[in-house]
Scaffold this active site. Structure first.
Site, PDB file in Angstrom:
ATOM      1  N   LEU A 116      -0.425  -4.760  -2.580  1.00 24.86           N
ATOM      2  CA  LEU A 116      -0.284  -6.090  -3.187  1.00 24.86           C
ATOM      3  C   LEU A 116       1.091  -6.690  -2.896  1.00 24.86           C
ATOM      4  O   LEU A 116       2.099  -5.998  -2.976  1.00 24.86           O
ATOM      5  CB  LEU A 116      -0.463  -5.955  -4.705  1.00 24.86           C
ATOM      6  N   HIS A 117       1.126  -7.950  -2.517  1.00 25.52           N
ATOM      7  CA  HIS A 117       2.415  -8.626  -2.311  1.00 25.52           C
ATOM      8  C   HIS A 117       2.305 -10.101  -2.642  1.00 25.52           C
ATOM      9  O   HIS A 117       1.387 -10.783  -2.214  1.00 25.52           O
ATOM     10  CB  HIS A 117       2.933  -8.424  -0.888  1.00 25.52           C
TER      11      HIS A 117
END
Length: 200
Positions: A116-117
DNA sequence: GTTCTAGAAC
DNA sequence: GTTCTAGAAC
């Protein structure tokens, strides 16, 4: 030397098959560990500069906690997501500084990189690394999931459902200026246009 | 995610 | 002829 393409990620060149499929998709995890790329860290997150920034200011806020994608998000992650949002906002504002640039915070509906970013990116989109339609539409269509909206959805529904969006379709949308919505036939024309919206 | 390049578009 | 996109390879 038989110079093929220099192998990245520490893979040897002598038939040693260190290349797994989609090895590049894990590159973000390496970048997170590299102190040279870290722009800010705390016990919960690592913020790095995007290696190929798609605007004058472009950061990635990554949780240390392993979360693969939006689908994996649960209500227990809300404090973390709020923290990522707040830090991302602070850092992009600091980076922009005196310039009169707007910014946006959000996630790609179907990211290429694992882990996740949160993208924290200025809305000039003035960068040589922004080259093609996929790049453009990933930040200027609903392919880009606004951070606040994502948090609100998780609060309301207990999960995030992006199955309503057709990612492939969104990335193939015609090129439109994100400010005035004018349509353009190709990237050079679009890129020539959008700089006119940047106050100097 | 990027690079490379064939062939479409101009 | 050159420019530009899009798909495969990485």
């Amino acid at each position: 030397m038989a110079t093929k393409r220099s192998s990245q990620g520490g893979a040897t060149d002598n038939g040693q098959p260190a290349k797994k499929k989609g090895f590049w998709a894990l590159g973000l995890l390496d970048s997170m560990k590299d102190p040279a790329l870290q722009h800010f860290t705390d016990d919960k997150i690592v913020v790095i500069k995007d290696k190929y920034p798609k605007a004058r200011h472009h950061f990635l806020v990554c949780p240390r906690l392993k979360i693969n994608n939006l689908k994996a998000l649960k209500p227990e992650h809300l404090p973390l997501l709020n923290h990522m949002h707040e830090v991302g906002k602070r850092i992009i504002k600091e980076s922009i500084g005196e310039e009169e640039l707007k910014y946006q915070l959000g996630y790609h509906a179907i990211p290429s990189m694992s882990h996740l970013h949160l993208h924290a990116i200025s809305r000039d989109f003035d960068s040589p690394c922004l080259k093609n339609k996929k790049h453009w539409n990933s930040f200027t269509t609903d392919y880009f999931v606004d951070s606040m909206e994502l948090i609100a959805e998780l609060e309301e529904n207990g999960c995030v459902d992006t199955s309503g969006r057709n990612g492939e379709e969104l990335l193939k949308q015609p090129l439109r200026c994100h400010v005035c919505k004018s349509q353009f036939a190709n990237m050079p024309k679009l890129k020539g246009h959008i700089v006119k919206h940047i106050k100097k």
